[in-house]
Design an enzyme around this catalytic site. Structure first.
Site, PDB file in Angstrom:
ATOM      1  N   GLU A  94       0.837  -1.197   0.000  1.00 20.83           N
ATOM      2  CA  GLU A  94       0.000   0.000   0.000  1.00 20.83           C
ATOM      3  C   GLU A  94       0.874   1.250   0.000  1.00 20.83           C
ATOM      4  O   GLU A  94       1.972   1.260   0.559  1.00 20.83           O
ATOM      5  CB  GLU A  94      -0.935  -0.023   1.211  1.00 20.83           C
ATOM      6  CG  GLU A  94      -1.957  -1.139   1.085  1.00 20.83           C
ATOM      7  CD  GLU A  94      -2.894  -1.275   2.282  1.00 20.83           C
ATOM      8  OE1 GLU A  94      -4.015  -1.755   2.068  1.00 20.83           O
ATOM      9  OE2 GLU A  94      -2.527  -0.919   3.409  1.00 20.83           O
ATOM     10  N   CYS A 107       3.586   8.595   1.033  1.00 24.74           N
ATOM     11  CA  CYS A 107       4.089   7.653   2.025  1.00 24.74           C
ATOM     12  C   CYS A 107       4.221   6.308   1.307  1.00 24.74           C
ATOM     13  O   CYS A 107       3.227   5.740   0.874  1.00 24.74           O
ATOM     14  CB  CYS A 107       3.107   7.575   3.187  1.00 24.74           C
ATOM     15  SG  CYS A 107       3.563   6.338   4.407  1.00 24.74           S
ATOM     16  N   CYS A 114       6.576  -7.045   6.641  1.00 25.99           N
ATOM     17  CA  CYS A 114       7.684  -6.477   7.408  1.00 25.99           C
ATOM     18  C   CYS A 114       8.306  -7.577   8.251  1.00 25.99           C
ATOM     19  O   CYS A 114       7.611  -8.465   8.740  1.00 25.99           O
ATOM     20  CB  CYS A 114       7.178  -5.347   8.320  1.00 25.99           C
ATOM     21  SG  CYS A 114       8.510  -4.396   9.091  1.00 25.99           S
ATOM     22  N   CYS A 118       6.877  -4.948  15.648  1.00 29.82           N
ATOM     23  CA  CYS A 118       6.359  -3.902  16.530  1.00 29.82           C
ATOM     24  C   CYS A 118       4.911  -4.242  16.893  1.00 29.82           C
ATOM     25  O   CYS A 118       4.075  -4.444  16.015  1.00 29.82           O
ATOM     26  CB  CYS A 118       6.428  -2.542  15.844  1.00 29.82           C
ATOM     27  SG  CYS A 118       8.098  -2.119  15.311  1.00 29.82           S
ATOM     28  N   CYS A 121       1.776  -2.179  15.448  1.00 27.46           N
ATOM     29  CA  CYS A 121       1.695  -1.857  14.021  1.00 27.46           C
ATOM     30  C   CYS A 121       1.011  -2.982  13.253  1.00 27.46           C
ATOM     31  O   CYS A 121       1.378  -4.152  13.379  1.00 27.46           O
ATOM     32  CB  CYS A 121       3.103  -1.625  13.473  1.00 27.46           C
ATOM     33  SG  CYS A 121       3.122  -1.298  11.703  1.00 27.46           S
ATOM     34  N   GLY A 165       6.993  -1.988   5.761  1.00 27.09           N
ATOM     35  CA  GLY A 165       8.366  -2.475   5.697  1.00 27.09           C
ATOM     36  C   GLY A 165       9.366  -1.605   6.433  1.00 27.09           C
ATOM     37  O   GLY A 165       9.059  -0.496   6.875  1.00 27.09           O
ATOM     38  N   GLU A 166      10.559  -2.164   6.580  1.00 25.51           N
ATOM     39  CA  GLU A 166      11.656  -1.456   7.241  1.00 25.51           C
ATOM     40  C   GLU A 166      12.671  -1.086   6.147  1.00 25.51           C
ATOM     41  O   GLU A 166      13.394  -1.960   5.640  1.00 25.51           O
ATOM     42  CB  GLU A 166      12.272  -2.357   8.320  1.00 25.51           C
ATOM     43  CG  GLU A 166      13.593  -1.884   8.882  1.00 25.51           C
ATOM     44  CD  GLU A 166      13.598  -0.425   9.330  1.00 25.51           C
ATOM     45  OE1 GLU A 166      12.714  -0.003  10.086  1.00 25.51           O
ATOM     46  OE2 GLU A 166      14.507   0.308   8.890  1.00 25.51           O
ATOM     47  N   LEU A 221      11.201   5.924  17.779  1.00 28.32           N
ATOM     48  CA  LEU A 221      11.793   5.675  19.096  1.00 28.32           C
ATOM     49  C   LEU A 221      10.765   5.079  20.063  1.00 28.32           C
ATOM     50  O   LEU A 221      10.939   3.998  20.580  1.00 28.32           O
ATOM     51  CB  LEU A 221      12.383   6.983  19.635  1.00 28.32           C
ATOM     52  CG  LEU A 221      13.265   6.862  20.858  1.00 28.32           C
ATOM     53  CD1 LEU A 221      14.492   6.003  20.584  1.00 28.32           C
ATOM     54  CD2 LEU A 221      13.715   8.248  21.336  1.00 28.32           C
ATOM     55  N   HIS A 222       9.712   5.802  20.319  1.00 32.77           N
ATOM     56  CA  HIS A 222       8.575   5.355  21.148  1.00 32.77           C
ATOM     57  C   HIS A 222       8.893   5.112  22.622  1.00 32.77           C
ATOM     58  O   HIS A 222       7.989   5.152  23.449  1.00 32.77           O
ATOM     59  CB  HIS A 222       7.879   4.123  20.566  1.00 32.77           C
ATOM     60  CG  HIS A 222       7.393   4.315  19.156  1.00 32.77           C
ATOM     61  ND1 HIS A 222       6.694   5.431  18.760  1.00 32.77           N
ATOM     62  CD2 HIS A 222       7.528   3.553  18.038  1.00 32.77           C
ATOM     63  CE1 HIS A 222       6.406   5.333  17.465  1.00 32.77           C
ATOM     64  NE2 HIS A 222       6.909   4.223  17.016  1.00 32.77           N
ATOM     65  N   ASN A 296      -2.938   5.208  16.129  1.00 29.45           N
ATOM     66  CA  ASN A 296      -4.047   4.731  15.312  1.00 29.45           C
ATOM     67  C   ASN A 296      -4.337   3.304  15.713  1.00 29.45           C
ATOM     68  O   ASN A 296      -3.549   2.417  15.421  1.00 29.45           O
ATOM     69  CB  ASN A 296      -3.674   4.803  13.837  1.00 29.45           C
ATOM     70  CG  ASN A 296      -3.307   6.222  13.463  1.00 29.45           C
ATOM     71  OD1 ASN A 296      -4.073   7.143  13.675  1.00 29.45           O
ATOM     72  ND2 ASN A 296      -2.095   6.407  12.957  1.00 29.45           N
ATOM     73  N   CYS A 339      -0.630   6.033   9.846  1.00 31.75           N
ATOM     74  CA  CYS A 339       0.570   5.313  10.298  1.00 31.75           C
ATOM     75  C   CYS A 339       0.189   4.014  10.985  1.00 31.75           C
ATOM     76  O   CYS A 339      -0.646   4.001  11.880  1.00 31.75           O
ATOM     77  CB  CYS A 339       1.311   6.119  11.369  1.00 31.75           C
ATOM     78  SG  CYS A 339       2.227   7.482  10.770  1.00 31.75           S
TER      79      CYS A 339
HETATM   80  N1  SAH Z   1       9.657   0.549   9.612  1.00 34.65           N
HETATM   81  C1  SAH Z   1       9.778   1.956   9.569  1.00 34.65           C
HETATM   82  C2  SAH Z   1       8.736   2.665   8.735  1.00 34.65           C
HETATM   83  C3  SAH Z   1       7.291   2.208   8.834  1.00 34.65           C
HETATM   84  S1  SAH Z   1       6.316   2.682  10.211  1.00 34.65           S
HETATM   85  C4  SAH Z   1       9.794   2.514  10.981  1.00 34.65           C
HETATM   86  O1  SAH Z   1       9.643   1.743  11.922  1.00 34.65           O
HETATM   87  O2  SAH Z   1      10.032   3.687  11.154  1.00 34.65           O
HETATM   88  C5  SAH Z   1       6.061   4.392  10.120  1.00 34.65           C
HETATM   89  C6  SAH Z   1       5.768   5.028  11.473  1.00 34.65           C
HETATM   90  O3  SAH Z   1       4.460   4.681  11.953  1.00 34.65           O
HETATM   91  C7  SAH Z   1       6.732   4.568  12.548  1.00 34.65           C
HETATM   92  O4  SAH Z   1       7.137   5.649  13.324  1.00 34.65           O
HETATM   93  C8  SAH Z   1       5.887   3.630  13.360  1.00 34.65           C
HETATM   94  O5  SAH Z   1       6.381   3.453  14.641  1.00 34.65           O
HETATM   95  C9  SAH Z   1       4.548   4.326  13.315  1.00 34.65           C
HETATM   96  N2  SAH Z   1       3.422   3.455  13.663  1.00 34.65           N
HETATM   97  C10 SAH Z   1       3.315   2.127  13.504  1.00 34.65           C
HETATM   98  N3  SAH Z   1       2.111   1.690  13.926  1.00 34.65           N
HETATM   99  C11 SAH Z   1       1.431   2.776  14.365  1.00 34.65           C
HETATM  100  C12 SAH Z   1       0.116   2.992  14.882  1.00 34.65           C
HETATM  101  N4  SAH Z   1      -0.721   1.981  15.016  1.00 34.65           N
HETATM  102  N5  SAH Z   1      -0.228   4.238  15.206  1.00 34.65           N
HETATM  103  C13 SAH Z   1       0.624   5.277  15.015  1.00 34.65           C
HETATM  104  N6  SAH Z   1       1.864   5.150  14.529  1.00 34.65           N
HETATM  105  C14 SAH Z   1       2.273   3.921  14.199  1.00 34.65           C
END
Ligand code: SAH
Length: 346
Positions: A94, A107, A114, A118, A121, A165-166, A221-222, A296, A339
């Site tokens: 997507e 985006c 992936c 996480c 996600c 993906g990463e 980072l989170h 989200n 996201c």
């Molecule tokens: N793999 C890469 C890029 C994809 S994720 C990365 O980890 O950065 C893009 C962003 O969306 C990342 O910052 C990720 O942590 C965030 N993300 C993933 N799931 C999410 C969710 N459910 N709500 C908000 N942000 C989220």
């Protein structure tokens, strides 16, 4: 006619020139075709009108153009567009067009599924099937540029590698795609308008710094506390914060460019004072700013957005330490385009 024809876009410009020389044609023909393939993003040899019919047929006999196809397009009430993109082998990724003010951001995805896990996600629920090729990444950008012109009367202005993906686990292809996106022979976009977002693979961050890349770096980072981060991003066990920090220090030393930390605040996970203090401390190692992203929800309800109060606590602490912080509202939530929501639902 050849079986298993090669994707012509896997050839470099020089290889294409050599191919034409071997065919008894001029090297210059390679330049013409290359322009059709990249800056004009042709989907078929027939479109190459300044190349003779015979040559087009010869190309057809030898190569394919493995272009992507938008299988389904969903439009959000806020103008966001989500594309389900079908690849030549039937797999789907997507990509999302996000309009904000006078900008349009693409985006894009870098992998099918992936390999990371996480917990928050939706993409992590999909198995990583394969890396995208450079042209498959490039094509997503071309499609969104066209959609931006069509629906928003302006070209694409920014690109973020925040789709599926990463990107640093498909580094070579991402780099090749960015080369084409930024080259005058491709889309001619400025690398300053591109952000590669990573969950933080230290070795690859160092490699990017060594390669002197010109695009921007964002790190998801989170949490700046190891055991908290590991609980939501298990690969943090393999790449703990100390290693990430050293790689980021190296990045800054080599590139002189600040880093953006992406950060979601969840109820009961990272919404305490100790979490805030750890983030403030982490931000001081390398010049950086923080983007707080709204969570989200993905359907299991395990994670919930923290209260406004905890969000305010974070912004106050960061600002009083002179760290720039932006709070990002999500776009396209009604069509699962925000996201972390990309999961091939359609
Ligand atoms: N793999 C890469 C890029 C994809 S994720 C990365 O980890 O950065 C893009 C962003 O969306 C990342 O910052 C990720 O942590 C965030 N993300 C993933 N799931 C999410 C969710 N459910 N709500 C908000 N942000 C989220």
């Amino acid at each position: 006619m050849k079986e298993n024809k090669k994707d012509i876009r896997s050839l470099t410009k020089q290889q294409l020139r050599d191919f034409f020389l071997e065919e008894g044609d001029k090297a210059f023909r390679g330049d013409q075709v290359y322009e059709w393939l990249w800056s004009k993003a042709a989907y078929s040899f027939d479109e190459m009108t300044n190349v003779s019919k015979g040559t087009r047929q010869m190309l057809e006999n030898n190569f394919v153009i493995n272009h992507i196809r938008v299988d389904a397009m969903q439009r959000s009430l806020d103008g966001t567009i989500k594309n389900a993109v079908k690849l030549h082998d039937g797999l789907t990724v997507e990509s999302v067009l996000i309009p904000t003010g006078s900008r349009t951001t693409a985006c894009v995805s870098s992998q099918v599924g992936c390999s990371l896990d996480c917990k928050f996600c939706a993409t992590s629920r999909l198995k990583r099937m394969r890396n995208l090729n450079p042209d498959e990444i490039y094509d997503q950008v071309v499609v969104i540029d066209k959609q931006s012109k069509l629906y928003h009367n302006r070209p694409l202005s920014n690109i973020v590698f925040m789709g599926m993906g990463e990107p640093l686990m498909n580094y070579n292809n991402v780099l090749k795609a960015i080369d084409k996106i930024t080259s005058p022979e491709g889309l001619g976009m400025s690398p300053k308008r591109i952000v590669v977002s990573t969950s933080g693979v230290p070795k690859m961050i160092r490699k990017m710094a060594d390669d002197q890349v010109k695009f921007n770096l964002a790190v998801s980072l989170h949490s700046a506390i190891d055991n908290v981060r590991t609980s939501i991003m298990p690969f943090n066990e393999t790449f703990p914060l100390a290693e990430l920090r050293e790689a980021l220090e190296y990045w800054y030393k080599k590139t002189n460019r600040q880093i953006t930390y992406e950060y979601v605040i969840w109820k009961g996970i990272n919404d305490c004072q100790k979490d805030i203090d750890a983030l403030v401390k982490f931000c001081k190692y390398v010049p950086s700013k923080v983007n707080i992203i709204e969570y989200n929800p993905i359907d299991d309800g395990l994670y919930q957005q923290a209260s406004q109060e905890s969000l305010d606590g974070y912004t106050r602490a960061l600002e009083s330490n002179r760290i720039v912080v932006n709070v990002r509202r999500s776009r396209g939530k009604d069509i699962d385009a925000a996201c972390g929501q990309l999961a091939n639902k359609t």
